[in-house]
Design a protein around this motif. Structure first.
Motif, PDB file in Angstrom:
ATOM      1  N   GLN B 254      48.897  49.907  40.171  1.00  0.00           N
ATOM      2  CA  GLN B 254      50.193  50.301  40.718  1.00  0.00           C
ATOM      3  C   GLN B 254      50.979  49.091  41.220  1.00  0.00           C
ATOM      4  O   GLN B 254      52.170  48.966  40.950  1.00  0.00           O
ATOM      5  N   THR B 255      50.306  48.217  41.962  1.00  0.00           N
ATOM      6  CA  THR B 255      50.972  47.007  42.437  1.00  0.00           C
ATOM      7  C   THR B 255      50.997  45.954  41.339  1.00  0.00           C
ATOM      8  O   THR B 255      51.931  45.165  41.240  1.00  0.00           O
ATOM      9  N   GLY B 256      49.985  45.930  40.520  1.00  0.00           N
ATOM     10  CA  GLY B 256      49.857  44.902  39.487  1.00  0.00           C
ATOM     11  C   GLY B 256      50.484  45.312  38.169  1.00  0.00           C
ATOM     12  O   GLY B 256      51.496  46.002  38.142  1.00  0.00           O
ATOM     13  N   GLN B 274      45.066  53.965  42.231  1.00  0.00           N
ATOM     14  CA  GLN B 274      46.026  52.858  42.097  1.00  0.00           C
ATOM     15  C   GLN B 274      45.622  51.881  40.999  1.00  0.00           C
ATOM     16  O   GLN B 274      46.463  51.178  40.461  1.00  0.00           O
ATOM     17  N   HIS B 275      44.346  51.798  40.708  1.00  0.00           N
ATOM     18  CA  HIS B 275      43.923  50.958  39.574  1.00  0.00           C
ATOM     19  C   HIS B 275      44.135  51.713  38.250  1.00  0.00           C
ATOM     20  O   HIS B 275      44.698  51.159  37.301  1.00  0.00           O
ATOM     21  N   VAL B 276      43.725  52.959  38.248  1.00  0.00           N
ATOM     22  CA  VAL B 276      43.843  53.781  37.040  1.00  0.00           C
ATOM     23  C   VAL B 276      45.310  53.863  36.580  1.00  0.00           C
ATOM     24  O   VAL B 276      45.602  53.894  35.380  1.00  0.00           O
ATOM     25  N   ILE B 288      31.549  50.207  33.155  1.00  0.00           N
ATOM     26  CA  ILE B 288      30.187  49.805  33.518  1.00  0.00           C
ATOM     27  C   ILE B 288      30.109  49.843  35.036  1.00  0.00           C
ATOM     28  O   ILE B 288      30.829  49.100  35.713  1.00  0.00           O
ATOM     29  N   ASN B 289      29.295  50.759  35.565  1.00  0.00           N
ATOM     30  CA  ASN B 289      29.230  50.921  37.013  1.00  0.00           C
ATOM     31  C   ASN B 289      27.860  51.473  37.389  1.00  0.00           C
ATOM     32  O   ASN B 289      27.335  52.347  36.705  1.00  0.00           O
ATOM     33  N   LYS B 290      27.301  50.955  38.484  1.00  0.00           N
ATOM     34  CA  LYS B 290      25.940  51.406  38.831  1.00  0.00           C
ATOM     35  C   LYS B 290      25.944  52.732  39.575  1.00  0.00           C
ATOM     36  O   LYS B 290      24.894  53.352  39.732  1.00  0.00           O
ATOM     37  N   ASP B 293      28.489  58.447  40.120  1.00  0.00           N
ATOM     38  CA  ASP B 293      29.596  59.301  40.574  1.00  0.00           C
ATOM     39  C   ASP B 293      30.916  58.547  40.707  1.00  0.00           C
ATOM     40  O   ASP B 293      31.894  59.098  41.225  1.00  0.00           O
ATOM     41  N   ALA B 294      30.971  57.305  40.266  1.00  0.00           N
ATOM     42  CA  ALA B 294      32.219  56.533  40.398  1.00  0.00           C
ATOM     43  C   ALA B 294      33.337  57.254  39.638  1.00  0.00           C
ATOM     44  O   ALA B 294      33.138  57.694  38.495  1.00  0.00           O
ATOM     45  N   PRO B 295      34.517  57.376  40.259  1.00  0.00           N
ATOM     46  CA  PRO B 295      35.635  58.082  39.609  1.00  0.00           C
ATOM     47  C   PRO B 295      36.027  57.507  38.249  1.00  0.00           C
ATOM     48  O   PRO B 295      36.547  58.240  37.403  1.00  0.00           O
ATOM     49  N   GLY B 306      24.838  51.590  35.216  1.00  0.00           N
ATOM     50  CA  GLY B 306      23.848  50.524  35.358  1.00  0.00           C
ATOM     51  C   GLY B 306      24.436  49.290  36.011  1.00  0.00           C
ATOM     52  O   GLY B 306      25.632  49.244  36.332  1.00  0.00           O
ATOM     53  N   ASP B 307      23.568  48.310  36.196  1.00  0.00           N
ATOM     54  CA  ASP B 307      23.958  47.066  36.866  1.00  0.00           C
ATOM     55  C   ASP B 307      24.671  46.148  35.874  1.00  0.00           C
ATOM     56  O   ASP B 307      24.126  45.780  34.841  1.00  0.00           O
ATOM     57  N   LEU B 308      25.877  45.770  36.201  1.00  0.00           N
ATOM     58  CA  LEU B 308      26.672  44.937  35.292  1.00  0.00           C
ATOM     59  C   LEU B 308      25.992  43.603  35.028  1.00  0.00           C
ATOM     60  O   LEU B 308      26.131  43.028  33.944  1.00  0.00           O
TER      61      LEU B 308
HETATM   62  C1  LIG Z   1      49.863  50.937  47.565  1.00  0.00           C
HETATM   63  C2  LIG Z   1      48.584  50.499  46.930  1.00  0.00           C
HETATM   64  C3  LIG Z   1      48.638  49.829  45.729  1.00  0.00           C
HETATM   65  C4  LIG Z   1      47.470  49.410  45.107  1.00  0.00           C
HETATM   66  N1  LIG Z   1      47.554  48.778  43.910  1.00  0.00           N
HETATM   67  C5  LIG Z   1      46.426  48.438  43.260  1.00  0.00           C
HETATM   68  C6  LIG Z   1      46.472  47.812  41.970  1.00  0.00           C
HETATM   69  O1  LIG Z   1      47.543  47.510  41.435  1.00  0.00           O
HETATM   70  N2  LIG Z   1      45.311  47.544  41.351  1.00  0.00           N
HETATM   71  C7  LIG Z   1      44.077  47.841  41.900  1.00  0.00           C
HETATM   72  O2  LIG Z   1      43.057  47.585  41.266  1.00  0.00           O
HETATM   73  N3  LIG Z   1      44.013  48.407  43.114  1.00  0.00           N
HETATM   74  C8  LIG Z   1      45.147  48.696  43.814  1.00  0.00           C
HETATM   75  N4  LIG Z   1      45.045  49.247  45.057  1.00  0.00           N
HETATM   76  C9  LIG Z   1      43.715  49.290  45.706  1.00  0.00           C
HETATM   77  C10 LIG Z   1      42.837  50.452  45.275  1.00  0.00           C
HETATM   78  O3  LIG Z   1      43.129  51.552  46.094  1.00  0.00           O
HETATM   79  C11 LIG Z   1      41.342  50.097  45.433  1.00  0.00           C
HETATM   80  O4  LIG Z   1      41.099  49.665  46.750  1.00  0.00           O
HETATM   81  C12 LIG Z   1      40.849  49.009  44.479  1.00  0.00           C
HETATM   82  O5  LIG Z   1      41.264  49.276  43.159  1.00  0.00           O
HETATM   83  C13 LIG Z   1      39.329  48.937  44.543  1.00  0.00           C
HETATM   84  O6  LIG Z   1      38.861  47.917  43.710  1.00  0.00           O
HETATM   85  P1  LIG Z   1      37.425  48.003  43.077  1.00  0.00           P
HETATM   86  O7  LIG Z   1      37.288  49.197  42.223  1.00  0.00           O
HETATM   87  O8  LIG Z   1      37.143  46.678  42.434  1.00  0.00           O
HETATM   88  O9  LIG Z   1      36.470  48.055  44.360  1.00  0.00           O
HETATM   89  P2  LIG Z   1      35.543  49.248  44.911  1.00  0.00           P
HETATM   90  O10 LIG Z   1      36.317  50.491  45.069  1.00  0.00           O
HETATM   91  O11 LIG Z   1      34.845  48.664  46.057  1.00  0.00           O
HETATM   92  O12 LIG Z   1      34.547  49.478  43.712  1.00  0.00           O
HETATM   93  C14 LIG Z   1      33.533  48.600  43.336  1.00  0.00           C
HETATM   94  C15 LIG Z   1      32.674  49.322  42.316  1.00  0.00           C
HETATM   95  O13 LIG Z   1      31.727  48.417  41.792  1.00  0.00           O
HETATM   96  C16 LIG Z   1      30.506  49.125  41.591  1.00  0.00           C
HETATM   97  N5  LIG Z   1      29.437  48.122  41.610  1.00  0.00           N
HETATM   98  C17 LIG Z   1      29.006  47.343  42.649  1.00  0.00           C
HETATM   99  N6  LIG Z   1      28.038  46.514  42.248  1.00  0.00           N
HETATM  100  C18 LIG Z   1      27.828  46.757  40.935  1.00  0.00           C
HETATM  101  C19 LIG Z   1      26.931  46.221  39.955  1.00  0.00           C
HETATM  102  N7  LIG Z   1      26.065  45.239  40.257  1.00  0.00           N
HETATM  103  N8  LIG Z   1      26.992  46.725  38.721  1.00  0.00           N
HETATM  104  C20 LIG Z   1      27.846  47.722  38.395  1.00  0.00           C
HETATM  105  N9  LIG Z   1      28.715  48.267  39.269  1.00  0.00           N
HETATM  106  C21 LIG Z   1      28.716  47.786  40.517  1.00  0.00           C
HETATM  107  C22 LIG Z   1      30.435  50.103  42.728  1.00  0.00           C
HETATM  108  O14 LIG Z   1      29.603  51.209  42.385  1.00  0.00           O
HETATM  109  C23 LIG Z   1      31.899  50.503  42.890  1.00  0.00           C
HETATM  110  O15 LIG Z   1      32.202  51.663  42.135  1.00  0.00           O
HETATM  111  C24 LIG Z   1      46.210  49.666  45.716  1.00  0.00           C
HETATM  112  C25 LIG Z   1      46.154  50.340  46.928  1.00  0.00           C
HETATM  113  C26 LIG Z   1      47.327  50.747  47.548  1.00  0.00           C
HETATM  114  C27 LIG Z   1      47.247  51.474  48.849  1.00  0.00           C
END
Ligand SMILES: Cc1cc2nc3c(=O)[nH]c(=O)nc-3n(C[C@H](O)[C@H](O)[C@H](O)COP(=O)(O)OP(=O)(O)OC[C@H]3O[C@@H](n4cnc5c(N)ncnc54)[C@H](O)[C@@H]3O)c2cc1C
Lengths: 260, 325
Positions: B254-256, B274-276, B288-290, B293-295, B306-308
């Motif tokens: 959303q921001t990016g 916001q990422h989706v 790829i996510n360990k 239940d990750a969305p 699994g572990d990336l």
């Molecule tokens: C207004 C607003 C705008 C935003 N805009 C953006 C945007 O543009 N882009 C964006 O990305 N986010 C945006 N965000 C932030 C967003 O809400 C999330 O906080 C962010 O996307 C989370 O990043 P993430 O999935 O990397 O981290 P997390 O949610 O912490 O997820 C990390 C994942 O990694 C998995 N994991 C951990 N270790 C391993 C391993 N060894 N192997 C496999 N899997 C593993 C975990 O199970 C977890 O699912 C915005 C938020 C707001 C409020």
């Protein structure tokens, strides 16, 4: 330095939503301070803490927008202006920019900070429109901000398509802020208590020499309705050891999706 | 006959692919609605782009030339676009949605007192109006909007249409442009370029994105290796652009940036809305996510639980084998 921050109240985008007969329904009527507006407030507070000055917030919206205004006051803004509109009135971006411009025409400030877009509509138009209407220099998508009050300028770090641009702007000017700029502070209990005593100046459209009917008549954009996203085909989820998983994926990418 | 003018942003000596996508769609709308199609290039050296614009169907390519445009400042670009729209007499103005056009669209609309529809996923022309679908509420739903006016502006998300050639013989029409020096008050100090794979994220056919699950430089290196092998680009979630592990320009969402590649890898990304919002239009999504239940698994075509750090090295070896074959 005097910062004036335009803030917007938005529905919580993480709350469940439904579409019924082309109209959007939110299960819970959860309204929050827009995240991009919050970053604009935060950055203004940081810069006035550093260089002196004060932060005012301005919001256009119905009576319930006052809750959001209080939130910004609780973060630390000193005063607020609430430009009140009818509960059911909705305007397009240009109308909001005209309303804000009518307010700023008679008020002095060094920097107007606004969100680069808002969480609900992602339109990102109002800041630039306001700059054009007030004939002020502006920069968008700021991810960093520094001020040099003695030279009467600010330095904006803006996120561009392939890098960051460092842009110097003379004050007064407008900056549209990304939430990548900072992490907005959570109001403290003391801040919340103090916010209740801070002044909120309520203005009507007619106080600003405007009227709802002509704004509405000049509107160029209409919302016709809402619809769901096209459905994605349900996917497949695989569990197992790493070698097995990669084997399954390679087979799917080559023979099913045919993207390799 | 009404006219549709397509503004084609350029970068690194090329017209952006997203601009050619908009031009291709505008060409279809022009022939359907009996409109004249023209293109506009604003650059320090615009004439070199006329041939490409003509290849995608623009017979008349307006050009505005000035060394000022190298500086990424909004004031001169807004002036140039305003005067080009007025001179060409265009009724509709279309351009790709990117940071450089988000920077100018609102101000341009206010100056022209134009209708404007930013960041649309699709658009059509109905009489003197543009009707479009825009993702709203963090791209959870589509809003149908209609805009009218003497001029209507629209900006289009990258990947919304295919770029398709339809060659005509093109001619350049040089527009005179005198920047109003007094109104250019901003000053560009420097541009901090980010080093990347060299493949433009919003144009890449393969995007390999990392999130908070990618813990360190070694992890990031694996993503870069996979991207390089597939001639793709590296993306990221906000969690890891914020931490500084990935460059800010890599943020998707959303921001990016908004991307819609043929193949998207979400590695260690949870799948926050916001990422989706920035990647759900990708054709094939691999997650790829360990956490089972990750969305992100709700959107993934193929989800690997699994572990990336265990999966990525094996995946890279397998892709290497295919590329070598
Ligand atoms: C207004 C607003 C705008 C935003 N805009 C953006 C945007 O543009 N882009 C964006 O990305 N986010 C945006 N965000 C932030 C967003 O809400 C999330 O906080 C962010 O996307 C989370 O990043 P993430 O999935 O990397 O981290 P997390 O949610 O912490 O997820 C990390 C994942 O990694 C998995 N994991 C951990 N270790 C391993 C391993 N060894 N192997 C496999 N899997 C593993 C975990 O199970 C977890 O699912 C915005 C938020 C707001 C409020």
């Amino acid at each position: 330095m005097k910062f004036s921050v335009c803030i917007k109240q938005v529905p919580d985008v993480t709350a469940p939503i439904q579409i019924k007969e082309g109209q959007l329904h939110q299960d819970a009527d959860r309204l929050v301070l827009d995240a991009y507006s919050a970053s604009a407030v935060e950055e203004s507070l940081v810069l006035t803490e550093k260089h002196g000055g004060n932060v005012e917030v301005v919001s256009v919206g119905p009576e319930k927008a006052k809750e959001t205004i209080r939130k910004a006051l609780a973060m630390g803004a000193e005063s607020a202006v609430h430009i009140s509109t009818d509960d059911n009135a909705s305007y397009d971006s240009l109308s909001y920019a005209k309303i804000l411009a009518a307010y700023y025409k008679n008020h002095s400030f060094d920097v107007i900070a606004v969100g680069k877009q808002s969480q609900d509509t992602d339109a990102g138009l109002t800041g630039g429109m306001l700059a054009a209407l007030l004939d002020l220099p502006f920069a968008t998508n700021a991810v960093g901000l520094e001020a040099d009050p003695s030279a009467n300028k600010i330095i904006v770090k803006r996120q561009g398509d392939s890098g960051q641009e460092m842009i110097e702007l003379p004050m007064p000017c407008i900056v549209t802020c990304s939430n990548d700029m900072n992490d907005p502070r959570i109001p403290s209990l003391k801040g919340i208590m103090a916010s209740k005593k801070k002044p909120v100046d309520t203005k009507t459209l007619s106080d600003l020499g405007l009227d709802a009917a002509s704004l509405q008549a000049d509107m160029k954009t209409q919302v016709l309705g809402f619809q769901s996203l096209p459905q994605r085909e349900p996917g497949k989820k695989f569990e197992g050891d790493a070698t097995e998983l990669v084997g399954t994926l390679m087979n799917a990418l080559q023979n099913e999706a045919k993207v390799l | 006959m009404s006219k549709i003018l397509v503004y084609l942003p350029t970068a690194d000596g090329k017209i952006k692919r997203s601009a050619l996508e908009v031009l291709s769609h505008a060409r279809v709308l022009a022939s359907k609605n009996g409109l004249t199609l023209e293109a506009l290039v604003v650059d320090e050296n615009p004439s070199v782009f006329v041939e490409t614009a003509a290849k995608y169907g623009a017979a008349t390519v307006h050009t505005v030339q000035n060394p000022l445009f190298k500086q990424h400042l909004n004031a001169p670009l807004i002036q140039a676009l305003e005067s080009a729209i007025k001179t060409s007499g265009a009724k509709f103005f279309a351009t790709p949605s990117m940071e450089a056009t988000k920077d100018i669209l609102g101000a341009l609309a206010a100056k022209l007192n134009a209708g404007v529809l930013p960041d649309v996923a699709s658009f059509d022309i109905e009489g003197d109006a543009i009707v479009a679908l825009r993702p709203v509420m963090a791209a959870k739903v589509l809003q149908k909007v209609k805009s009218t006016g003497n001029v209507v502006l629209v900006s289009v998300r990258s990947g919304s249409y295919d770029a398709s050639e339809a060659p005509v013989s093109g001619s350049a029409n040089t527009l005179t442009f005198e920047p109003d020096a007094n109104s250019i008050k901003a000053f560009l100090r420097e541009i901090l370029k980010t080093a990347g794979t060299g493949v433009d994220l919003s144009e890449a056919n393969v995007v390999v994105s990392g999130g908070r699950g990618v813990k360190d430089e070694d992890g990031r290196k694996m993503l870069e290796d996979l991207a390089a092998l597939m001639n793709g680009a590296v993306g990221a979630s906000r969690a890891v652009t914020e931490s500084g592990l990935f460059p800010a320009t890599a943020q998707i969402g959303q921001t990016g940036k908004v991307v819609s590649p043929d193949l998207y890898f979400a590695v260690g990304i949870s799948g926050a809305i916001q990422h989706v919002a920035g990647m759900s239009n990708s054709k094939v999504i691999v997650a790829i996510n360990k956490d089972p239940d990750a969305p992100i698994f709700q959107y993934a075509t193929y989800g690997l639980v699994g572990d990336l750090y265990k999966i990525m090295p094996i995946l890279i070896e397998e892709i290497k084998k295919i590329k070598a074959a």
